[in-house]
Scaffold this motif. Structure first.
Motif, mmCIF file in Angstrom:
data_model
loop_
_atom_site.group_PDB
_atom_site.id
_atom_site.type_symbol
_atom_site.label_atom_id
_atom_site.label_comp_id
_atom_site.label_asym_id
_atom_site.label_seq_id
_atom_site.Cartn_x
_atom_site.Cartn_y
_atom_site.Cartn_z
ATOM 1 N N ASP A 106 83.543 78.536 80.843
ATOM 2 C CA ASP A 106 82.658 79.414 80.982
ATOM 3 C C ASP A 106 82.025 79.874 79.749
ATOM 4 O OD1 ASP A 106 82.894 80.645 82.686
ATOM 5 O OD2 ASP A 106 85.648 80.523 82.813
ATOM 6 N N ASP A 107 80.651 80.452 79.307
ATOM 7 C CA ASP A 107 80.177 80.650 77.849
ATOM 8 C C ASP A 107 79.256 81.369 77.912
ATOM 9 O OD1 ASP A 107 79.197 80.922 75.753
ATOM 10 O OD2 ASP A 107 79.080 78.259 75.324
ATOM 11 N N GLU A 108 79.592 82.860 77.313
ATOM 12 C CA GLU A 108 78.566 84.728 76.969
ATOM 13 C C GLU A 108 77.523 84.164 76.441
ATOM 14 O OE1 GLU A 108 81.237 87.590 76.008
ATOM 15 O OE2 GLU A 108 82.434 87.742 77.779
ATOM 16 N N ASN A 109 77.275 82.841 75.922
ATOM 17 C CA ASN A 109 76.413 83.210 75.102
ATOM 18 C C ASN A 109 74.516 81.466 76.026
ATOM 19 O OD1 ASN A 109 77.012 84.792 73.263
ATOM 20 N ND2 ASN A 109 78.434 82.122 72.177
ATOM 21 N N ILE A 110 75.007 81.321 76.903
ATOM 22 C CA ILE A 110 74.791 79.891 77.451
ATOM 23 C C ILE A 110 74.485 80.690 79.128
ATOM 24 C CG2 ILE A 110 74.035 77.990 78.599
ATOM 25 C CD1 ILE A 110 76.503 77.454 76.344
ATOM 26 N N VAL A 111 73.075 81.300 79.085
ATOM 27 C CA VAL A 111 72.693 81.944 80.443
ATOM 28 C C VAL A 111 72.789 81.217 81.672
ATOM 29 C CG1 VAL A 111 70.876 83.187 81.181
ATOM 30 C CG2 VAL A 111 71.128 83.753 78.944
ATOM 31 N N HIS A 112 72.998 81.380 82.448
ATOM 32 C CA HIS A 112 72.777 80.984 83.790
ATOM 33 C C HIS A 112 72.023 81.509 84.648
ATOM 34 C CE1 HIS A 112 74.338 79.532 87.280
ATOM 35 N NE2 HIS A 112 74.725 79.062 87.609
ATOM 36 N N VAL A 113 71.268 80.928 85.605
ATOM 37 C CA VAL A 113 70.122 81.409 86.102
ATOM 38 C C VAL A 113 70.535 82.154 87.153
ATOM 39 C CG1 VAL A 113 68.414 79.096 85.833
ATOM 40 C CG2 VAL A 113 70.246 79.282 87.504
ATOM 41 N N ASP A 114 71.980 81.777 87.458
ATOM 42 C CA ASP A 114 72.289 82.970 89.009
ATOM 43 C C ASP A 114 73.522 84.084 88.172
ATOM 44 O OD1 ASP A 114 70.908 81.854 91.072
ATOM 45 O OD2 ASP A 114 72.182 80.131 91.110
ATOM 46 N N ASN A 115 73.126 84.132 87.194
ATOM 47 C CA ASN A 115 74.341 84.852 86.362
ATOM 48 C C ASN A 115 75.994 85.124 86.573
ATOM 49 O OD1 ASN A 115 72.045 86.284 84.664
ATOM 50 N ND2 ASN A 115 71.466 87.324 87.133
ATOM 51 N N SER A 116 76.421 83.745 87.102
ATOM 52 C CA SER A 116 78.038 83.599 87.480
ATOM 53 C C SER A 116 78.353 82.029 86.951
ATOM 54 C CB SER A 116 78.598 83.964 88.256
ATOM 55 O OG SER A 116 77.752 83.944 89.549
ATOM 56 N N VAL A 117 78.942 81.756 86.616
ATOM 57 C CA VAL A 117 79.744 80.324 86.908
ATOM 58 C C VAL A 117 79.876 80.073 88.266
ATOM 59 C CG1 VAL A 117 80.688 78.622 86.380
ATOM 60 C CG2 VAL A 117 79.508 80.001 84.112
ATOM 61 N N ASN A 118 79.208 79.306 89.355
ATOM 62 C CA ASN A 118 79.362 78.318 89.957
ATOM 63 C C ASN A 118 79.269 77.636 90.459
ATOM 64 O OD1 ASN A 118 80.036 78.365 93.344
ATOM 65 N ND2 ASN A 118 80.008 80.686 93.652
ATOM 66 N N PRO A 119 79.824 76.222 89.997
ATOM 67 C CA PRO A 119 79.647 74.810 90.348
ATOM 68 C C PRO A 119 79.841 74.474 91.846
ATOM 69 C CG PRO A 119 81.906 74.386 89.879
ATOM 70 C CD PRO A 119 81.341 76.595 89.546
ATOM 71 N N VAL A 120 80.119 75.152 92.598
ATOM 72 C CA VAL A 120 80.154 74.443 94.112
ATOM 73 C C VAL A 120 78.908 75.408 94.806
ATOM 74 C CG1 VAL A 120 80.552 74.490 96.493
ATOM 75 C CG2 VAL A 120 82.262 74.308 94.867
ATOM 76 N N ARG A 121 78.735 76.160 94.375
ATOM 77 C CA ARG A 121 77.323 77.381 94.176
ATOM 78 C C ARG A 121 75.845 76.367 94.036
ATOM 79 N NH1 ARG A 121 76.657 82.322 91.272
ATOM 80 N NH2 ARG A 121 76.297 80.502 89.779
ATOM 81 N N ASP A 122 76.106 76.551 93.106
ATOM 82 C CA ASP A 122 75.047 75.543 92.783
ATOM 83 C C ASP A 122 74.684 73.810 92.769
ATOM 84 O OD1 ASP A 122 75.190 77.411 90.657
ATOM 85 O OD2 ASP A 122 76.050 76.437 88.902
ATOM 86 N N LYS A 123 75.902 73.100 93.177
ATOM 87 C CA LYS A 123 75.822 72.693 93.982
ATOM 88 C C LYS A 123 75.040 72.334 95.109
ATOM 89 C CE LYS A 123 78.387 69.352 97.109
ATOM 90 N NZ LYS A 123 77.053 69.328 97.890
ATOM 91 N N GLU A 124 75.007 73.400 95.974
ATOM 92 C CA GLU A 124 74.192 73.691 98.031
ATOM 93 C C GLU A 124 73.380 74.335 97.657
ATOM 94 O OE1 GLU A 124 77.164 77.067 99.135
ATOM 95 O OE2 GLU A 124 79.037 75.319 99.538
#
Length: 364
Positions: A106-124
């Protein structure tokens, strides 16, 4: 043989690539040179070569290497050309294994393309794009094969059955590496098509410093999601590795590693794991001119190993003199190994073991 670093944008791919590209990460023993902007030849950290150097005292030392490719971040729709999709897919097709980086911090300063951290979703997300590209490949091939199959061609009918199995699996979201084939079917119909989801994969969980030693809840979710894939999961604090790289002094770097509970940089473990993922192993030649690690495929015979040095060695192969690494270290020199009767003389059918110290006799 190349391993490609893949992942969504902003998950730490380029930082990881830069860690691997920085010689300080593995001290002066493991340099790195860049061939082109996004491909690096990285030396494989191997304490055995240091031990052989100590015993033989050669003029030069050459470790084994592995090629690492930094591939552009993938986005949804890549299979249809979205973002840098076409470039990404062309680059990944040219690699032999996949290092899939997942954001597990988690790091609020680094933007995630889907706006939340979810590595399983990212993998999929990435799995789906790669599966869609493979589906496109298999459908094109099936069209041609079905025409031949309808004429009663037995070979075409066999191929159609295998390709149809692949198509069904991909439509169900199952990557090709998870589908079982007979050895013959795989060699004849699957391997030649170079499917992307058939490539071996390792998941690199990019974590925060506090999770570098034992992972975190995100990592556990990844482990659970990939448990049926027969894939390795490696935990790496990429940002911390980058900080370690900034330190010029070897002792300082070792102290930093000890503070976070590690005995060596995670990048060293990753390079060795990539080498293994590519089904590579090492044999050595050890003489006063040079101690060298040679890279061969697991299962290579003595003539094939000789051919890595020079094609003439393979063509004119007579025999190989072989010393097990442990025996070389135990007795301290080639001469003492011979005296102890521990040197093997092997023929064309000998399958090389990882760590063998070899000398080839050939005649052309």
């Amino acid at each position: 043989m190349k391993a490609g670093i893949v992942g969504l944008p902003n998950v730490g791919k380029s930082t990881l690539f830069n860690c691997l590209s920085n010689a300080k990460a593995q001290s002066a023993n493991f340099p790195f040179c860049t061939i082109e902007p996004n491909v690096g030849v990285v030396n494989v950290p191997d304490p055995r070569i240091s031990k052989l150097e100590e015993l033989v005292k050669p003029e030069r030392v050459q470790p084994a290497t592995v090629d690492i490719v930094d591939i552009a971040g993938l986005v949804k729709g890549a299979s249809k050309g979205e973002g840098l999709g076409n470039q990404f897919l062309a680059n990944i097709r040219e690699t032999d294994a996949i290092l899939h980086v997942l954001r597990c911090f988690d790091d609020e300063n680094i933007v995630h393309v889907d706006n939340s951290v979810n590595p399983v979703r990212d993998k999929e997300t990435i799995d789906i794009e790669l599966q869609l590209k493979d589906l496109e490949t298999v459908e094109k091939k099936l069209e041609k094969v079905k025409k031949a199959s309808r004429t009663g061609n037995k070979e075409a009918q066999k191929e159609e059955a295998v390709l149809s199995k692949i198509k069904t699996s991909l439509e169900q979201g199952i990557s090709i590496r998870a589908v079982e084939f007979s050895d013959d079917d795989y060699a004849d119909y699957v391997k030649p098509l170079q499917f992307i989801t058939d490539k071996p994969v390792m998941y690199v969980c990019n974590v925060d410093e506090g999770s570098a030693k034992s992972g975190n809840a995100y990592v556990e979710k990844v482990r659970e999601a990939v448990k049926d894939e027969n894939a390795e999961v490696l935990v790496l604090a990429v940002g911390t590795e980058a900080d370690i790289n900034e330190l010029d002094d070897f002792e300082e770097r070792q102290m930093f590693l000890q503070d976070i509970g590690l005995d060596e940089p995670g990048s060293a473990k990753l390079i060795r794991a990539a080498y293994k993922l590519l089904k590579q192993q090492t044999y050595f030649t050890a003489g006063v001119k040079e101690v060298r690690a040679w890279t061969i495929n697991v299962g290579s015979t003595a003539p094939q190993a000789a051919g890595v040095i020079h094609t003439d060695f393979e063509k004119g192969f007579i025999r190989a003199e072989v010393i097990g690494y442990e025996d070389f270290v135990k007795f301290g020199s080639e001469a003492k190994v011979k005296e102890a009767g521990k040197m093997g003389v092997e023929g064309k059918n000998y399958v090389v073991k990882d760590g063998d110290v070899m000398h080839f006799l050939f005649n052309v």
